[in-house]
Scaffold this active site. Sequence first.
Site, mmCIF file in Angstrom:
data_model
loop_
_atom_site.group_PDB
_atom_site.id
_atom_site.type_symbol
_atom_site.label_atom_id
_atom_site.label_comp_id
_atom_site.label_asym_id
_atom_site.label_seq_id
_atom_site.Cartn_x
_atom_site.Cartn_y
_atom_site.Cartn_z
ATOM 1 N N GLY A 12 -3.263 3.703 -6.605
ATOM 2 C CA GLY A 12 -2.178 3.347 -7.516
ATOM 3 C C GLY A 12 -2.472 2.137 -8.379
ATOM 4 N N GLU B 175 -0.578 3.856 3.313
ATOM 5 C CA GLU B 175 0.808 3.366 3.204
ATOM 6 C C GLU B 175 1.527 3.494 4.554
ATOM 7 O OE1 GLU B 175 1.743 5.779 -0.191
ATOM 8 O OE2 GLU B 175 0.366 4.546 -1.370
ATOM 9 N N SER C 163 -6.668 6.582 -7.571
ATOM 10 C CA SER C 163 -6.688 6.574 -9.047
ATOM 11 C C SER C 163 -7.587 7.663 -9.652
ATOM 12 C CB SER C 163 -7.070 5.194 -9.583
ATOM 13 O OG SER C 163 -6.111 4.230 -9.172
ATOM 14 N N GLY D 161 -2.658 11.043 -6.030
ATOM 15 C CA GLY D 161 -1.302 10.504 -6.002
ATOM 16 C C GLY D 161 -0.641 10.667 -7.361
ATOM 17 N N GLY D 162 -0.605 9.592 -8.123
ATOM 18 C CA GLY D 162 0.115 9.566 -9.409
ATOM 19 C C GLY D 162 -0.163 10.756 -10.321
ATOM 20 N N ASN E 27 -0.586 14.430 -3.382
ATOM 21 C CA ASN E 27 0.324 13.703 -2.492
ATOM 22 C C ASN E 27 1.420 13.101 -3.369
ATOM 23 O OD1 ASN E 27 1.633 12.025 -0.728
ATOM 24 N ND2 ASN E 27 -0.096 10.637 -0.399
ATOM 25 N N TRP E 28 2.586 13.720 -3.333
ATOM 26 C CA TRP E 28 3.682 13.256 -4.215
ATOM 27 C C TRP E 28 4.299 11.957 -3.724
ATOM 28 C CZ3 TRP E 28 7.135 18.145 -5.579
ATOM 29 C CH2 TRP E 28 6.320 19.128 -6.180
ATOM 30 N N LYS E 29 3.970 11.577 -2.499
ATOM 31 C CA LYS E 29 4.577 10.376 -1.880
ATOM 32 C C LYS E 29 6.099 10.502 -1.946
ATOM 33 C CE LYS E 29 0.389 7.892 -2.902
ATOM 34 N NZ LYS E 29 -0.297 6.632 -3.129
ATOM 35 N N GLU F 113 -9.910 6.963 1.104
ATOM 36 C CA GLU F 113 -9.046 6.360 0.095
ATOM 37 C C GLU F 113 -9.146 4.840 0.194
ATOM 38 O OE1 GLU F 113 -5.746 9.328 -1.212
ATOM 39 O OE2 GLU F 113 -4.964 8.020 0.336
ATOM 40 N N HIS G 260 -2.222 7.990 6.196
ATOM 41 C CA HIS G 260 -2.313 7.431 4.846
ATOM 42 C C HIS G 260 -2.183 5.913 4.943
ATOM 43 C CE1 HIS G 260 -1.430 6.418 0.719
ATOM 44 N NE2 HIS G 260 -1.984 7.569 0.394
HETATM 45 P P1 13P Z 1 -3.223 7.411 -6.661
HETATM 46 O O1 13P Z 1 -3.920 8.659 -7.120
HETATM 47 O O2 13P Z 1 -1.864 7.225 -7.323
HETATM 48 O O3 13P Z 1 -4.082 6.203 -6.777
HETATM 49 O O4 13P Z 1 -2.891 7.585 -5.106
HETATM 50 C C1 13P Z 1 -3.890 8.017 -4.248
HETATM 51 C C2 13P Z 1 -3.283 8.337 -2.954
HETATM 52 O O5 13P Z 1 -2.798 7.464 -2.253
HETATM 53 C C3 13P Z 1 -3.239 9.749 -2.537
HETATM 54 O O6 13P Z 1 -2.898 9.877 -1.212
#
Ligand code: 13P
Length: 251
Positions: free
Chosen positions: A173, A97, A212, A233-234, A9-11, A167, A95
């Site tokens: 993050g 967010e 993470s 994510g990251g 997920n590149w956000k 999640e 998600h």
């Molecule tokens: P991180 O891997 O950066 O913690 O993010 C997880 C995430 O929100 C994937 O959707």
Amino acid sequence: MRRPLVAGNWKMNGSREITKTLVTGIGSDLPGDCGIDVVVCPPYVYLDLCSDLLGLQPVSLGAQDLDIHGPGAFTGAIAADMLLDVGCRYVIVGHSERRSLYGESDESVAEKAAVATARGLTPIICVGETQEEREDGITAEVIRRQLGVVIENAGGKIFPQALVAYEPVWAIGTGLTATDHQAQEVHALIREQLSDASEEAAMGTRILYGGSVKPDNAAGLFAQPDIDGGLIGGASLKAADFLGIIKAANS
Ligand code: 13P
């Protein structure tokens, strides 16, 4: 046997240049059949470019959200058919967010999951508790409510096509990963709840962990019996790290 899946997920990250570097980097080191499903979910505006770059690579395309309406007068929105048109097979819904920053409710998440499935997309439905909810000891209750609304409103039949991603909000993050045991405990609860939908849903639905995940903690998480891969994510923004996580899911 559930086939593992790793999705990036590149956000709201990237550019045309970064998309080219990242997709080329992932593709150059990925074996033809890597034994798992791999998905990248770039921002909407890079989906088309990503689709072209992926070509015949064994990597599928996913979006980060969708609108429940069909094409029409919905300024700023993107319909399921548009996602299909640019080559998406997957779409992330709910998600944390989107829930916390854009006010998405359990009901709207369920509706998005239903629309996605009906249009032939595979939704990745995110659930997870906040730090405060975990400290209050209501993790199971929160997950049960979030998933319960999906099973009730979207209908149990969306599983096992639909995926669930656990999640924990406090792990996103932050570098604070849930321990293997903490994650497995919630995944087992989710699988048990999916049996409310059907036995096939419970046995066949892939449940991803996100929060993470890095190459060095992925193997421990993916070794848990109810963890079928990850939503990253990251670490999905660095080809080497994403490939390291894919490798961990395939071992
Ligand atoms: P991180 O891997 O950066 O913690 O993010 C997880 C995430 O929100 C994937 O959707």
